[in-house]
Write an enzyme that holds these catalytic residues in place. Structure first.
Site, mmCIF file in Angstrom:
data_model
loop_
_atom_site.group_PDB
_atom_site.id
_atom_site.type_symbol
_atom_site.label_atom_id
_atom_site.label_comp_id
_atom_site.label_asym_id
_atom_site.label_seq_id
_atom_site.Cartn_x
_atom_site.Cartn_y
_atom_site.Cartn_z
ATOM 1 N N THR A 196 0.805 -1.211 0.000
ATOM 2 C CA THR A 196 0.000 0.000 0.000
ATOM 3 C C THR A 196 0.843 1.269 0.000
ATOM 4 O OG1 THR A 196 -0.079 -0.293 2.376
ATOM 5 C CG2 THR A 196 -2.000 -1.017 1.143
ATOM 6 N N ARG A 223 -6.568 14.399 5.128
ATOM 7 C CA ARG A 223 -5.376 14.756 4.364
ATOM 8 C C ARG A 223 -4.801 13.506 3.700
ATOM 9 N NH1 ARG A 223 -0.994 18.420 5.705
ATOM 10 N NH2 ARG A 223 -0.070 18.943 3.690
ATOM 11 N N GLU A 267 -9.346 0.690 2.206
ATOM 12 C CA GLU A 267 -10.521 -0.160 2.040
ATOM 13 C C GLU A 267 -11.754 0.555 1.507
ATOM 14 O OE1 GLU A 267 -10.192 -3.352 5.483
ATOM 15 O OE2 GLU A 267 -9.150 -1.511 5.979
HETATM 16 MO MO1 MOS Z 1 -7.926 -5.169 6.023
HETATM 17 S S1 MOS Z 1 -9.436 -6.601 5.671
HETATM 18 O O1 MOS Z 1 -8.225 -4.755 7.623
HETATM 19 O O2 MOS Z 1 -6.520 -6.072 5.742
#
Ligand code: MOS
Length: 752
Positions: A478, A641, A718
């Site tokens: 990420t 932000r 998410e």
């Molecule tokens: Mo996310 S389902 O909290 O990795």
């Protein structure tokens, strides 16, 4: 309205920043778990049960044991003791599958591990695992897809989520529904879905006396350390977990699965390092999946669209022994203003592997149902669905009776409508066309919890002008390496390329689990505090080193800005770089530690903290050839932000791609005869690929949320998936007139 775009700023925060770990990844130098090799390492592969309900009667390992290169075939009677693990304080000791491997001879789901082959090579281990002969006492598996809540009480309570089946209530929802002038009463179904990170789950275990080191593809090394310490009865200090890079997790790697303890047990027994990489098929059986849900939503409204009643009653399935909570009702109590509300849930036991968190657990499944119902209500009222949201926008979180820290859902809809061109919509089914194809337009809103986990970090300033920031959290793809570099750079003035980042190791300061979209928000205060503490040490050095230009000053008189020290009274013009001060003092480095408290699970919050957003989706429908495509997407996210707009956009785009899959393609199906997930491979488990994905327009609003941290940064991992499928089903209805209430939408649903 402020909108954060990719405008370069002088601060590293908010600057679109390519990943600092990009070069090692694209050059193949990044070491993922299965890339670590050790002298004398052995390979392990589990034997999978081929029934879903019953008992192992006999396990014949004779042939397997005689095979070339085979070191051992482990099973219930020779693996040794593997204890259970129980959740401790915070994230420590949590497993989704509570039963340790081989605990009894009962088989409760297809693919459950019943033995483990260990050999010199992967190929020998595979051949040996395939040669183990098993007989079973077999019962019919229960993988029934129609879900009714079990009426017997749970033996095991879920680690997270409400304890009461009546999850939230205010007013009298039943009475208000009975007397409402406009009503929706529909049931929405989402299927089992399986996370499929490209990097398979993998473990390499090494013992040195009573000290265990585990290389693992994990979203939470500290929790895993706690699990293993409990399973092998060790002090936590004797366990080290290392996760340098993760080829994504989507929640499947939040909590460890049974291959971890099997690899560790085998390595202990054989006194050799053992590597266990699970197969893609096993990923559908033993490493978690999103549960199937069945959700009844009842909405009552006045004829001008004001909600008077909302009832959300949901049931999900789960394995025989586990109690994962799929919190479909998470967003329901606060998303809209409604005086009468009731949210309840139930669980149905099935012969399936443990269910688990999958990207946006609860909110993704739940908002599909409630946003779909809102869209149906808008149609019934002959009202623009965006306007229906505006009419029911709450002033406070009505479930908790407290204000939102920062909520800009309606601004999301405004910007989305403008960018999408929503005002050109004609609401009649099939009324919009382009180049001979029928268009369908749909929208939905979304939200996702925002909070902080506890976090600790350390920062070093070094005599060559570089800095190092360390935190035992993980980068699951990420952009956490980059975020930490940005934060350290921001506070120390050290340029990004001179910041070294260390994470993914329990020998580092305790960092949060990579879950709940909470890492960035959680580490901001810890990294800033660590940097401030390193700077304070530096100022003391500057003021106390003989011959230092600041020798005559007290540390409190000194200032630090952009990596340089100066006398506050004289201003920053006469400043000295920190590296020079360290060299004069003959110091390699000064370091600082910082930590911050969590807010997640706070029972008495002052503010309701969430991120919000919306999706505008266009589908193209060609009835002549039954071809449905998502052809345009505009997603607007209000997540405070945005620390790195480049990685942030990437998160939302990835979630939208997953949303197209959720709406149109993804489902894990169980064979009613054998209980096996029948599409347990990437050919039959169909996901959205490039050809399914149109250009995706992502916009971020810029309302920093100072309740979360001083930057105002919430999470974005998410939320992009939440609500998306409801926007697609609305668009499909607009194009075809078919209201699909069970995901994924199948072509045959549209051939009416
Ligand atoms: Mo996310 S389902 O909290 O990795």
């Amino acid at each position: 309205m402020p909108a954060a775009q990719d405008t370069p700023t002088t601060s590293p925060i908010g600057r679109p920043t390519p990943r600092v770990d990009g070069p090692v990844k694209v050059s193949g130098r990044a070491q993922y778990t299965s890339d670590f090799h050790f002298p004398d390492q052995l390979y392990a592969l589990p034997v999978e049960a081929t029934i879903a309900n019953g008992r192992v009667l006999t396990l014949d390992t004779t042939a397997a044991e005689k095979m070339v290169g085979v070191r051992a075939i482990f099973h219930r009677n020779n693996i040794g003791k593997i204890y259970r693990s129980t959740p401790g304080p915070g994230f420590e000791g949590i497993t989704e599958e509570r039963r340790p491997p081989f605990e009894d001879d009962v088989v409760r789901y297809y693919g459950q591990y019943i033995a483990l082959a260990v050999a010199d090579t992967f190929e020998s281990a595979k051949a040996a695992a395939d040669s183990v002969r098993v007989t079973y006492a077999k019962d019919k598996p229960n993988v029934e897809t129609d879900l009714k809540a079990d009426d017997d009480p749970d033996v095991i309570v879920a680690t997270f989520g409400p304890r009461e089946r009546l999850q939230s209530q205010r007013g009298n929802a039943e009475l208000a529904f009975a007397t409402a002038s406009v009503k929706i009463d529909q049931t929405y179904v989402t299927p089992a879905e399986t996370h499929n990170p490209i990097e398979l789950h993998a473990t390499t275990a090494l013992w040195d006396g009573s000290t265990l080191t585990l290389y693992e593809s994990s979203q939470g090394v500290f929790n895993l350390r706690g699990v293993l310490a409990q399973m092998f009865g060790l002090p936590k200090e004797n366990v080290r977990v290392i996760t340098k890079f993760v080829g994504s997790g989507f929640g499947s790697k939040l909590f460890p699965w049974t291959q971890c303890s099997l690899a560790a047990a085998a390595a202990m027994r054989l006194a050799r390092p053992v590597k266990l990489v699970v197969s893609r098929r096993m990923m559908f059986q033993t490493t978690g999946h999103r549960p199937r849900t069945q959700q009844r939503v009842r909405l009552g409204a006045t004829s001008d669209g004001k909600l008077v009643s909302l009832q959300h009653d949901y049931v999900y399935d789960r394995s025989m022994l586990d109690a994962h909570h799929e919190d479909c009702g998470e967003a329901t109590p606060f998303q809209y203003s409604v005086p009468n509300l009731r949210v309840t849930f139930g669980r149905a036991r099935r012969n399936i592997g443990a269910t688990a968190d999958m990207r946006g657990p609860g909110a993704v499944t739940g908002l599909y149902a409630t946003e779909s119902a809102m869209n149906e209500l808008a149609e019934l009222l002959k009202m623009d669905p965006v306007r229906l949201r505006a009419i029911n926008e709450p002033k406070v979180d009505e479930s908790l009776g407290i204000p939102f820290s920062s909520r800009h859902l309606l601004e999301c809809f405004e910007l989305g409508a403008e960018k999408f061109g929503w005002s050109k919509r004609t609401p009649e089914v099939g009324s919009m066309k382009r180049e001979g194809q029928i268009l369908g337009w749909g929208i939905a809103g979304c939200s996702w919890i925002a909070a902080r986990f506890p976090a600790a970090a350390s920062v070093q300033l070094r005599d060559d002008g570089t800095a190092r920031v360390a935190c035992g959290t993980q980068d699951i793809g990420t952009g956490t390496y980059t975020n930490l570099a940005q934060l350290a750079s921001q506070r120390t003035g050290v340029p990004l390329e001179k910041v070294e980042v260390a994470l993914g190791d329990t020998s580092l300061p305790e960092g949060p689990i990579s879950g709940g979209s909470m890492v960035t928000g959680s580490v901001v205060p810890a990294v800033f505090a660590a940097a401030d503490s390193a700077i304070a040490s530096l100022l003391t050095v500057a003021a106390t080193t003989p011959g230092s230009p600041f020798e005559k000053h007290a540390p409190a008189d000194l200032g630090f800005e952009a990596g340089r020290v100066f006398v506050k009274a004289d201003g920053a013009a006469k400043s000295v770089p920190f590296a020079e001060l360290l060299r004069r003092a003959n110091l390699r480095l000064v370091s600082g530690a910082g930590q911050s408290e969590g807010t997640f699970g706070n029972p008495t919050p002052k503010f309701s903290t969430h991120s919000f957003g919306c999706h505008f989706v266009e589908v193209t429908w060609q009835p002549e050839i039954a071809r449905l495509r998502v052809s345009r997407v505009v997603t607007v996210i209000d997540a405070g932000r945005i620390v790195n707009p480049l990685a942030g956009r990437n998160q939302i785009e990835g979630a939208v791609v997953m949303g197209i899959g959720m709406a149109l393609l993804e489902h894990t199906s169980y064979d009613p005869q054998t209980g096996a997930p029948i599409n347990s491979n990437l050919a039959d488990y169909v996901m959205a690929v490039n050809a399914d994905v149109p250009p995706i327009e992502v916009h971020f609003l810029d309302f920093p949320d100072k309740e979360i941290n001083e930057l105002g940064a919430r999470g974005i991992g998410e939320i992009g998936l939440a609500g998306f499928a409801a926007a697609v089903t609305a668009a499909v209805h607009h194009a075809t007139g078919v209201r699909a209430r069970e995901l994924p939408i199948k072509l045959e649903d549209l051939l009416v």
